[in-house]
Write an enzyme that holds these catalytic residues in place. Structure first.
Site, PDB file in Angstrom:
ATOM      1  N   SER A  74      -1.168   0.108  -6.509  1.00 21.50           N
ATOM      2  CA  SER A  74      -0.599  -1.123  -5.954  1.00 21.50           C
ATOM      3  C   SER A  74      -1.723  -2.127  -5.729  1.00 21.50           C
ATOM      4  CB  SER A  74       0.121  -0.867  -4.629  1.00 21.50           C
ATOM      5  OG  SER A  74       0.519  -2.105  -4.045  1.00 21.50           O
ATOM      6  N   ARG A  81      16.058  -7.490  -5.234  1.00 28.84           N
ATOM      7  CA  ARG A  81      15.932  -7.823  -6.654  1.00 28.84           C
ATOM      8  C   ARG A  81      17.067  -7.218  -7.492  1.00 28.84           C
ATOM      9  NH1 ARG A  81      11.887 -11.000  -6.333  1.00 28.84           N
ATOM     10  NH2 ARG A  81       9.985 -10.459  -5.189  1.00 28.84           N
ATOM     11  N   ASP A  99       7.853  -7.237 -10.940  1.00 28.46           N
ATOM     12  CA  ASP A  99       9.058  -7.715 -10.255  1.00 28.46           C
ATOM     13  C   ASP A  99      10.026  -8.452 -11.183  1.00 28.46           C
ATOM     14  OD1 ASP A  99       8.343  -6.621  -7.842  1.00 28.46           O
ATOM     15  OD2 ASP A  99       7.506  -8.465  -7.012  1.00 28.46           O
ATOM     16  N   SER A 142      -1.146  -5.354 -12.090  1.00 28.82           N
ATOM     17  CA  SER A 142      -0.823  -6.567 -11.329  1.00 28.82           C
ATOM     18  C   SER A 142      -2.060  -7.423 -11.047  1.00 28.82           C
ATOM     19  CB  SER A 142      -0.119  -6.206 -10.012  1.00 28.82           C
ATOM     20  OG  SER A 142       1.090  -5.527 -10.245  1.00 28.82           O
TER      21      SER A 142
END
Length: 407
Positions: A146, A367, A291, A174
């Site tokens: 993460s 989401r 996402d 990310s």
């Protein structure tokens, strides 16, 4: 709020939408401003529940910090409270307490934080018992789990006696989110050195400079409008408050949606979305924008586009296991998500047209609700627990009512 049904529009869509502010930018700005002794001025701060939870807890003197279901808030505040020597109990919802935090805790302990687990090792709740600098400012941390762990450490880095040096191991996921963090630190006067080939980021000890910071609109929220335009028969939508040179990784939706029939034209106010021809199939690596995967998956099935997806492993430790949730819900709209290489490569495709009205479970995941809602452009669709959108885009249903019927 009961379930809502989204119906196909009865007329061509033409709308101007003031998007919600970026939750990602807001959460970082709040932490950096706190580290600047709350001396800056923040504007357009997100109304999302996660951000409002962050704001409330930063202002609270209570010893228990309940982040609810906000993963970013949990990680950023754990680093902030630990390094500033505050005694806090960090906790959240049952699902939040199933989301790992051990990698961040280990790194903070290396720096000198006194942190104990109150339940299962590696997971919240935790007890923060102050900070005594260890003399060690070099931290090795995995880059493939993460980026929020990395961002949390970078933001507190300038306040440490000798700054911080992060050595990232494995693949770096990310990365745009890490770069967003660094650029927001720069906006508050900080400096850094990043060697992405060697995977080393150095942040010297320094003081943040209080400043005025305006938060951009949310590209994650924009993705649902791209899906609306892609799926509607006729549509033209201008999204306000977005920048062409955005810090947000989810601005990748501009390039993804060109494959799916949406062109982006930047304006003085934001970006204008118009329809263009679609491709039958394409591949995308979501490592830097996980996402967006749910939005793309639902839209692809509804349009009959086959998408090969990689870089979605992190979805399994989000608000819900998003891979499993997609595999359960996509068949309801006539598609599937198939794992073709274990934990690495997936294919989303249309299978057979649904014979009954889809009723989509949201799994307490904002989401899931917003990714499937645009499917209502082509078929009536029921979204259960629609209130979950409050986590990131509280005005989503009101905005959607501007272009079609939502009951």
């Amino acid at each position: 709020m009961q379930a809502v049904t989204v119906y196909p529009p009865l007329a061509p869509i033409q709308a101007q939408i003031q998007l919600a502010a970026s939750k990602s930018e807001s959460n970082r700005a709040l932490i950096i401003n706190a580290l600047s002794n709350f001396g800056g001025q923040l504007s357009n701060v997100s109304a999302a529940r996660d951000t409002q939870t962050m704001l409330r807890l930063l202002q609270s003197s209570e010893t228990v910090a309940d982040v609810l279901d906000a993963g970013t808030t949990m990680r950023f505040l754990t680093a902030y409270f630990a390094v500033t020597g505050q005694n806090k109990t960090m906790t959240g919802t049952p699902r939040m307490c199933e989301r790992p935090i051990g990698i961040l805790v280990d790194a903070l302990r290396t720096l000198g934080a006194d942190i104990t687990y109150l339940g299962k090792d590696g997971y919240p709740p935790t007890q923060l018992n102050g900070f005594n600098y260890s003399g060690e400012n070099k931290v090795r941390i995995r880059g493939d789990v993460s980026s929020q762990y990395i961002s949390a450490l970078l933001m507190v880095g300038p306040t440490l006696p000798e700054g911080i040096t992060l050595e990232l191991t494995g693949e770096v996921g990310s990365r745009p989110y890490i770069e967003m963090t660094l650029q927001q630190m720069v906006a508050f006067g900080a400096t850094f050195e990043a060697d992405w080939e060697q995977k080393i980021i150095r942040v010297p000890a320094q003081k943040y400079t209080p400043t005025h910071y305006q938060v951009e609109s949310d590209w994650s929220g924009a993705s649902y409008w791209y899906s609306v335009v892609a799926l509607a028969e006729q549509a033209e939508v201008e999204l306000l408050g977005l920048k062409e040179n955005s810090l947000q990784g989810d601005s990748a939706i501009v390039n993804i949606m060109r494959h799916m029939g949406v062109e982006s034209t930047f304006t003085a106010q934001g970006v204008l979305l118009t329809k263009i021809p679609t491709q039958e199939a394409f591949a995308w690596d979501f490592t830097d924008c996980p996402d967006l995967a749910q939005t793309v998956a639902a839209c692809a099935v509804a349009k009959g586009i086959t998408v090969t997806m990689t870089g979605i492993e992190s979805l399994k430790i989000k608000e819900t296991d998003r891979v499993a949730a997609l595999q359960a819900e996509l068949p309801k709209i006539g598609g599937e998500l198939v794992e073709v290489e274990s934990n690495t490569k997936y294919v989303v495709r249309r299978t057979v047209a649904p014979t009954t009205q889809p009723i989509i479970e949201t799994y307490d995941d904002h989401r899931m609700a917003m990714a499937f809602a645009p499917v209502g452009m082509v078929m009536p669709i029921v979204i259960e627990e629609p209130h979950v959108v409050a986590k990131s885009y509280p005005s989503f249903w009101e905005d959607l009512k501007k272009v079609t019927t939502v009951e």
